[in-house]
Design an enzyme around this catalytic site. Sequence first.
Site, PDB file in Angstrom:
ATOM      1  N   ASP A   1       6.904 -51.406  35.446  1.00 34.53           N
ATOM      2  CA  ASP A   1       7.231 -50.024  35.702  1.00 34.53           C
ATOM      3  C   ASP A   1       6.302 -49.109  34.914  1.00 34.53           C
ATOM      4  O   ASP A   1       5.712 -49.529  33.944  1.00 34.53           O
ATOM      5  CB  ASP A   1       8.660 -49.795  35.185  1.00 34.53           C
ATOM      6  CG  ASP A   1       9.504 -49.104  36.222  1.00 34.53           C
ATOM      7  OD1 ASP A   1       8.936 -48.314  36.980  1.00 34.53           O
ATOM      8  OD2 ASP A   1      10.721 -49.358  36.249  1.00 34.53           O
TER       9      ASP A   1
ATOM     10  N   LYS B   1       2.777 -60.223  40.610  1.00 38.37           N
ATOM     11  CA  LYS B   1       1.690 -59.249  40.465  1.00 38.37           C
ATOM     12  C   LYS B   1       0.412 -59.913  39.960  1.00 38.37           C
ATOM     13  O   LYS B   1      -0.653 -59.746  40.548  1.00 38.37           O
ATOM     14  CB  LYS B   1       2.171 -58.172  39.494  1.00 38.37           C
ATOM     15  CG  LYS B   1       1.283 -57.024  39.264  1.00 38.37           C
ATOM     16  CD  LYS B   1       2.028 -55.974  38.482  1.00 38.37           C
ATOM     17  CE  LYS B   1       2.382 -56.383  37.059  1.00 38.37           C
ATOM     18  NZ  LYS B   1       3.566 -57.126  36.796  1.00 38.37           N
TER      19      LYS B   1
ATOM     20  N   LYS C   1       6.797 -54.556  39.608  1.00 41.41           N
ATOM     21  CA  LYS C   1       7.849 -55.006  38.695  1.00 41.41           C
ATOM     22  C   LYS C   1       7.483 -56.379  38.127  1.00 41.41           C
ATOM     23  O   LYS C   1       6.874 -57.195  38.816  1.00 41.41           O
ATOM     24  CB  LYS C   1       9.160 -55.091  39.474  1.00 41.41           C
ATOM     25  CG  LYS C   1      10.346 -55.549  38.681  1.00 41.41           C
ATOM     26  CD  LYS C   1      11.554 -55.634  39.586  1.00 41.41           C
ATOM     27  CE  LYS C   1      12.683 -56.421  38.953  1.00 41.41           C
ATOM     28  NZ  LYS C   1      12.430 -57.853  38.888  1.00 41.41           N
TER      29      LYS C   1
ATOM     30  N   LYS D   1       1.983 -59.384  27.358  1.00 43.76           N
ATOM     31  CA  LYS D   1       2.144 -60.842  27.471  1.00 43.76           C
ATOM     32  C   LYS D   1       0.786 -61.544  27.564  1.00 43.76           C
ATOM     33  O   LYS D   1       0.670 -62.728  27.303  1.00 43.76           O
ATOM     34  CB  LYS D   1       2.964 -61.200  28.723  1.00 43.76           C
ATOM     35  CG  LYS D   1       4.444 -60.878  28.619  1.00 43.76           C
ATOM     36  CD  LYS D   1       5.279 -61.702  29.608  1.00 43.76           C
ATOM     37  CE  LYS D   1       4.852 -61.576  31.058  1.00 43.76           C
ATOM     38  NZ  LYS D   1       5.016 -60.215  31.625  1.00 43.76           N
TER      39      LYS D   1
END
Lengths: 450, 291
Positions: B130, B18, B13, B44
């Site tokens: 996701d 991450k 998520k 991003k």
Amino acid sequence: MSLRSAENTSNKIEKETDSKCLESPKYTCALGGALAVITNIDRFVPIIHAGAGCGTNQMLSFRSGGGNQGIGYINGMITPSSNLSEKEVVFGGEERLAQQIRATIDLMDGDAFMVANGCIAGMIGDDIEAVVRGFTEEEVPVAYVNSSGFAGNTYLGYEETLKSLINQLTKEQDIVKGRVNVFGFVPYQDIFWRGNLSKIGNILRGIGLDVTQVIGDFSGLEGVRRMSSAELTIVVSPWVGLGPAKLLEEKYGIPYLSFPNLPVGPQDTTEFVRLVSKALKLPARRINKYVQQQERQAYYELDIAGDVCAQFSTSLPIAAVADSATAVGVVRFLANEAGFTPTIVVINDDPPEEVRETILSRLNDLRANVKPKVIFEVDNYELNKHLATAYYRVILASSQERFAAQEENQIHLSISYPAFERLVVNDTYAGYGGGIALLEDFMTKFIMPY
Amino acid sequence: MSKKLTQIAIYGKGGIGKSTTTSNISAALSVAGYKVMQFGCDPKSDSTNTLRGGTYIPTVLDTLREKNVVKPEEVIFEGFNGIYCVEAGGPAPGVGCAGRGIITAVQLFKQKKVFEEYDLDYVIYDVLGDVVCGGFAVPIREGIAEHVFTVSSADFMAIFAANNLFKGIHKYSNSGGALLGGVIANSINEPYAKDIVDDFVDVTKTQVVEYIPRSVTVTQSELQGKTTVEAAPDSKQAQVYKKLAEKIANHTESKVPEPLGIEELRNWAAKWGETLLALQSGEVRSAAEKI
């Protein structure tokens, strides 16, 4: 794939299967419907916002299946398109569309431009409205319709385009007494759309009305704008065209009426004329005079054809496969006025559930207790299974049913999409003389089949 | 003959840590002597920032937008300890299709056989949140990554995202897709956090690869534009990342997870919700209740 039966009327009705995979469906996508409308408004320039190939595909389907009708002003291979590629899929196609609109306005001479998008633009969520808004200062209007192919079929595209035209190009104005809009004829999808519109227009003009048909005449942008000044909208279909008709009612208070089938022959045409006259409170004397004149001529001609019809068979069994308006109109004439026996009617335009009873009711009160089997089916495989078990000598259908008919030595005439083996320009079975035209077309084959 | 290349995808998520975890794994593998490429799959485009002193690099898609042909050297940049950094990039928020962008970027590298030419040991894909559409499932499809790891905290939303990823893996597992290596449990400080993640991996038939505690060292390193492995190589936190990298390097067999259905997941979360509430009000519900 079992068939579900519903015995809710005296006709034997079998509903279509819930098959998820269609064999030779009888229409194209919403983009097709949008292009069918835009390209047939005089001096309107369509701009396709879709992947390369979408426009060509529509052109090929309509050109061949729609009665081999040639292109109009800007149509076919010269239709401007943004031809979206991977770059636009990832980054959005708005810039590309703006570029395409600019170039089209600069290069092409038109009274109005209209963007119709395909699936790609719909999937990636291009804000077409915002792009089009950037062209409000142009001398000519630029409109758009959301016609993502996945949203629906040709009929949806037809309705959405008319709705977009109403929303974007019309404004409130004084109602002109005796002015009517006519909806329900989808170019190419109804192979006789041009003749039908022209015939219905002539009938309405015959009873003193001023007709706005928007497509298939020279009214162009002026015709589009005229829609909001009508006293009444006439929808010649149990369902196709109701969307824009309701929008005109919502926006401008213009009432509408729906005549549930193509009026073929004197009986239904008179019913149509009387319905319209009643809605507009037209003077009875004028209408009676018109009806008498028209009926006299029509029955005189029917008498002439009657001899040969009776000579071969007074109760010739007939099958019909077409959209609801055409199928019901043709079958009613053949049973009620020509003395034939329609045995099976396949309705292939997938009408919404709520109008199916209306459609059935028009096939329920046929002369001499004639009760054809009525089937709503869009899948060609299933449709042919029904035809294989039906008894008929003449089949009025599309080109897809031709081969089965030939094997059985039956007489086949294409009256619905796709019609590959017929050139249609002004042909129509609508109106007082429409039934005669239909008899001429198929009885000629019956009298001299070789 | 080139050596065996291992491709790994790391999902989780957004905001769960991450990219931080991925960059530290890349850094640790690189320090251990492996040739590593980190491939950021997030519009991003900030996956590789801490490998490059906090700077952004031109993305594959931005380059592709300017011209039709992209040479690998135009979009591959060396970072800490020679790690190759790549960012797929994507459209501006609200336009186009980011999922298709990921597909385009990954396919470009595959077509040009970049991984083989750079003689890599590891390619690590850092994939946005996701599995929202087919595009974000690309690293686990079409024989790209072999192993998938998911970063998750004990936060329910992070676990829901992990469960969605498991559904994606499950779907592609029959057609040669990547399998699940396990869960990297991030921000695990409270004892109950470990219990929640442990219970989740238990019910979905997978495993926890490593527990990573929340640490201020990570924040300090990131403020310098560096990974913890680079900025504080001797810290306790760096050792955790190195241990994690070692486990990933030694990992050979991944499995098909058994994701929970929507109703099962809700019930599972509700059960833990009650436990957490009881914990807050001082009720003893762990193994200690038997004492």
